[in-house]
Design a protein around this motif. Sequence first.
Motif, PDB file in Angstrom:
ATOM      1  N   ASP A   1      60.337  -0.423  -5.002  1.00 23.32           N
ATOM      2  CA  ASP A   1      59.164  -1.072  -4.966  1.00 23.32           C
ATOM      3  C   ASP A   1      58.583  -1.273  -6.400  1.00 23.32           C
ATOM      4  O   ASP A   1      57.330  -1.515  -6.304  1.00 23.32           O
ATOM      5  N   GLY A   2      59.134  -0.681  -7.404  1.00 23.42           N
ATOM      6  CA  GLY A   2      58.287  -0.698  -8.803  1.00 23.42           C
ATOM      7  C   GLY A   2      57.548   0.219  -8.871  1.00 23.42           C
ATOM      8  O   GLY A   2      57.129   0.164  -9.942  1.00 23.42           O
ATOM      9  N   THR A   3      57.802   1.508  -8.417  1.00 23.12           N
ATOM     10  CA  THR A   3      56.798   2.606  -8.700  1.00 23.12           C
ATOM     11  C   THR A   3      57.011   3.306 -10.352  1.00 23.12           C
ATOM     12  O   THR A   3      55.924   3.404 -10.943  1.00 23.12           O
ATOM     13  N   GLY A   4      58.473   3.279 -10.445  1.00 26.24           N
ATOM     14  CA  GLY A   4      58.661   3.620 -11.796  1.00 26.24           C
ATOM     15  C   GLY A   4      57.924   2.679 -13.127  1.00 26.24           C
ATOM     16  O   GLY A   4      57.554   3.127 -13.924  1.00 26.24           O
ATOM     17  N   GLN A   5      58.220   1.467 -12.589  1.00 22.58           N
ATOM     18  CA  GLN A   5      57.419   0.579 -13.714  1.00 22.58           C
ATOM     19  C   GLN A   5      56.140   0.489 -13.722  1.00 22.58           C
ATOM     20  O   GLN A   5      55.360   0.240 -14.662  1.00 22.58           O
ATOM     21  N   LEU A   6      55.261   0.675 -12.682  1.00 19.68           N
ATOM     22  CA  LEU A   6      53.940   0.846 -12.558  1.00 19.68           C
ATOM     23  C   LEU A   6      53.517   1.926 -13.269  1.00 19.68           C
ATOM     24  O   LEU A   6      52.556   1.993 -14.018  1.00 19.68           O
ATOM     25  N   ALA A   7      54.354   3.136 -13.131  1.00 18.14           N
ATOM     26  CA  ALA A   7      53.720   4.359 -13.801  1.00 18.14           C
ATOM     27  C   ALA A   7      53.936   4.083 -15.408  1.00 18.14           C
ATOM     28  O   ALA A   7      53.035   4.712 -16.078  1.00 18.14           O
ATOM     29  N   GLU A   8      55.056   3.385 -15.743  1.00 15.41           N
ATOM     30  CA  GLU A   8      55.060   3.095 -17.280  1.00 15.41           C
ATOM     31  C   GLU A   8      53.618   2.454 -17.876  1.00 15.41           C
ATOM     32  O   GLU A   8      53.136   2.632 -18.687  1.00 15.41           O
ATOM     33  N   ARG A   9      53.421   1.314 -16.932  1.00 19.26           N
ATOM     34  CA  ARG A   9      52.191   0.765 -17.069  1.00 19.26           C
ATOM     35  C   ARG A   9      51.054   1.692 -17.497  1.00 19.26           C
ATOM     36  O   ARG A   9      50.058   1.402 -18.030  1.00 19.26           O
ATOM     37  N   LEU A  10      50.990   2.386 -16.290  1.00 11.18           N
ATOM     38  CA  LEU A  10      49.784   3.170 -16.245  1.00 11.18           C
ATOM     39  C   LEU A  10      49.456   4.293 -17.443  1.00 11.18           C
ATOM     40  O   LEU A  10      48.446   4.911 -17.675  1.00 11.18           O
ATOM     41  N   ARG A  11      50.871   4.450 -18.285  1.00  8.71           N
ATOM     42  CA  ARG A  11      50.670   5.418 -19.200  1.00  8.71           C
ATOM     43  C   ARG A  11      49.755   4.733 -20.237  1.00  8.71           C
ATOM     44  O   ARG A  11      49.454   5.630 -21.179  1.00  8.71           O
ATOM     45  N   HIS A  12      49.481   3.648 -20.226  1.00 14.95           N
ATOM     46  CA  HIS A  12      48.671   2.978 -21.561  1.00 14.95           C
ATOM     47  C   HIS A  12      47.194   3.469 -21.331  1.00 14.95           C
ATOM     48  O   HIS A  12      46.430   3.848 -22.084  1.00 14.95           O
ATOM     49  N   ARG A  13      46.915   3.503 -19.903  1.00 19.59           N
ATOM     50  CA  ARG A  13      45.317   3.994 -19.394  1.00 19.59           C
ATOM     51  C   ARG A  13      45.489   5.472 -19.737  1.00 19.59           C
ATOM     52  O   ARG A  13      44.316   6.306 -20.216  1.00 19.59           O
ATOM     53  N   TRP A  14      46.495   6.374 -19.270  1.00 16.37           N
ATOM     54  CA  TRP A  14      46.311   7.821 -19.270  1.00 16.37           C
ATOM     55  C   TRP A  14      47.638   8.282 -20.259  1.00 16.37           C
ATOM     56  O   TRP A  14      48.662   8.430 -19.762  1.00 16.37           O
ATOM     57  N   PRO A  15      46.979   8.689 -21.327  1.00 18.25           N
ATOM     58  CA  PRO A  15      47.920   9.261 -22.333  1.00 18.25           C
ATOM     59  C   PRO A  15      48.828  10.418 -21.803  1.00 18.25           C
ATOM     60  O   PRO A  15      49.808  10.984 -22.349  1.00 18.25           O
ATOM     61  N   GLN A  16      48.067  11.289 -21.095  1.00 18.61           N
ATOM     62  CA  GLN A  16      48.714  12.519 -20.693  1.00 18.61           C
ATOM     63  C   GLN A  16      49.689  12.111 -19.365  1.00 18.61           C
ATOM     64  O   GLN A  16      50.101  13.248 -18.773  1.00 18.61           O
ATOM     65  N   LEU A  17      49.892  10.989 -19.081  1.00 21.41           N
ATOM     66  CA  LEU A  17      50.972  10.794 -18.191  1.00 21.41           C
ATOM     67  C   LEU A  17      52.493  10.497 -18.488  1.00 21.41           C
ATOM     68  O   LEU A  17      52.398   9.886 -19.790  1.00 21.41           O
ATOM     69  N   ASP A  18      53.194  11.195 -17.737  1.00 18.80           N
ATOM     70  CA  ASP A  18      54.606  11.029 -18.536  1.00 18.80           C
ATOM     71  C   ASP A  18      55.468  10.664 -17.209  1.00 18.80           C
ATOM     72  O   ASP A  18      55.311  10.979 -16.220  1.00 18.80           O
ATOM     73  N   VAL A  19      56.787   9.923 -17.558  1.00 22.54           N
ATOM     74  CA  VAL A  19      57.603   9.528 -16.403  1.00 22.54           C
ATOM     75  C   VAL A  19      58.939   9.896 -16.616  1.00 22.54           C
ATOM     76  O   VAL A  19      59.674   9.744 -17.745  1.00 22.54           O
ATOM     77  N   LEU A  20      59.633  10.738 -15.523  1.00 21.35           N
ATOM     78  CA  LEU A  20      61.002  10.754 -15.710  1.00 21.35           C
ATOM     79  C   LEU A  20      61.605   9.833 -14.656  1.00 21.35           C
ATOM     80  O   LEU A  20      61.503   9.844 -13.588  1.00 21.35           O
ATOM     81  N   HIS A  21      62.435   8.919 -15.301  1.00 17.99           N
ATOM     82  CA  HIS A  21      63.372   8.001 -14.519  1.00 17.99           C
ATOM     83  C   HIS A  21      64.749   8.444 -14.218  1.00 17.99           C
ATOM     84  O   HIS A  21      65.335   8.682 -14.928  1.00 17.99           O
ATOM     85  N   ARG A  22      64.754   8.378 -12.904  1.00 17.57           N
ATOM     86  CA  ARG A  22      66.211   9.020 -12.464  1.00 17.57           C
ATOM     87  C   ARG A  22      66.908   7.654 -11.847  1.00 17.57           C
ATOM     88  O   ARG A  22      66.168   6.753 -11.440  1.00 17.57           O
ATOM     89  N   PRO A  23      68.305   7.557 -12.213  1.00 19.89           N
ATOM     90  CA  PRO A  23      68.906   6.487 -11.795  1.00 19.89           C
ATOM     91  C   PRO A  23      68.878   5.847 -10.306  1.00 19.89           C
ATOM     92  O   PRO A  23      69.050   4.705 -10.098  1.00 19.89           O
ATOM     93  N   GLY A  24      68.775   6.744  -9.363  1.00 26.25           N
ATOM     94  CA  GLY A  24      68.745   6.528  -7.954  1.00 26.25           C
ATOM     95  C   GLY A  24      68.330   7.384  -7.323  1.00 26.25           C
ATOM     96  O   GLY A  24      67.965   8.525  -7.651  1.00 26.25           O
ATOM     97  N   LYS A  25      68.347   7.262  -5.784  1.00 23.17           N
ATOM     98  CA  LYS A  25      67.572   8.284  -4.892  1.00 23.17           C
ATOM     99  C   LYS A  25      68.567   9.526  -4.910  1.00 23.17           C
ATOM    100  O   LYS A  25      69.754   9.056  -4.283  1.00 23.17           O
ATOM    101  N   ALA A  26      68.168  10.607  -5.225  1.00 23.47           N
ATOM    102  CA  ALA A  26      69.212  11.801  -5.131  1.00 23.47           C
ATOM    103  C   ALA A  26      68.458  12.756  -4.367  1.00 23.47           C
ATOM    104  O   ALA A  26      69.181  13.773  -4.603  1.00 23.47           O
ATOM    105  N   GLY A  27      67.248  12.522  -3.896  1.00 20.40           N
ATOM    106  CA  GLY A  27      66.933  13.935  -2.988  1.00 20.40           C
ATOM    107  C   GLY A  27      65.923  14.557  -3.329  1.00 20.40           C
ATOM    108  O   GLY A  27      65.958  14.629  -4.752  1.00 20.40           O
TER     109      GLY A  27
END
Length: 230
Positions: A40-66
Amino acid sequence: MSIWIVVPTYNEAENLESLLQRIFSTIDAHVLVVDDASPDGTGQLAERLRHRWPQLDVLHRPGKAGLASAYMDGLRLVLSRNPTAIVHLDADGSHPPELIPTMLDALATTDLVLASRYVPGGTMGISPHRRLISAVGNWYIRGMLGTQIRDWSTGFKAWNPVLLARVLATDLRSQGYACLMEMNWRALQADATVAEIPLFFSERRAGDSKFSLNIIWEDIRLAWQLRRSR
Ligand code: GDD
Ligand code: MN
């Protein structure tokens, strides 16, 4: 030196922004979102939100691994950033981030703080069916692993980083939500002090739970194995 908050996400696009809004208006902290390539694009949304909140970081994993490996990856990453405290919670709004300051106060005198549905004042605004599963599950785990902890399966906790590093020094055996119980178990084995703060657990705001029968089954099996390995 700062506080780090880890939020695992899988298809939480409808919930993420409001959760981050609530976190950042409650506390001065860094947040790591651990996303498993949510369709559903949660990862891309999180990237966009980093512009608003510089204290936000995202770890992108390649697929659902539990959930267990999401937590291992995310928590180990923030441990490497020299945190003063580490908190984790669900992304879906069922864990109120407004409770975090109270949890951190308690962390000043304990190693692990659980936001708990099963201490006086704690409660659950969820379906009777899920409430029953949770109550029976926790009753069983207390029987297996001990009553020092009332809410063995809560996903909302604050950790002393030294304790957490010890708990994650080796890989967890669990793959799913049982990791929450397994980390508590390792904390008790390390003679950690644990406090429980009352939590009002509400229904997720939007989207679907990833909870399944497999999760219950893994909990039952792992609790038994941990008890035997004691
Ligand atoms: N990255 C990643 N990978 N995140 C995941 C995965 C995964 O494979 N599976 C679940 N998540 C994320 C969800 O997006 C959510 O933020 C959080 O982990 C918990 O998942 P939910 O789907 O919201 O679980 P729940 O609310 O039904 O389960 C609750 O009750 C359980 C039993 O009492 C949670 O509070 C659990 O923490 C608790 O163990
Ligand atoms: Mn949830």
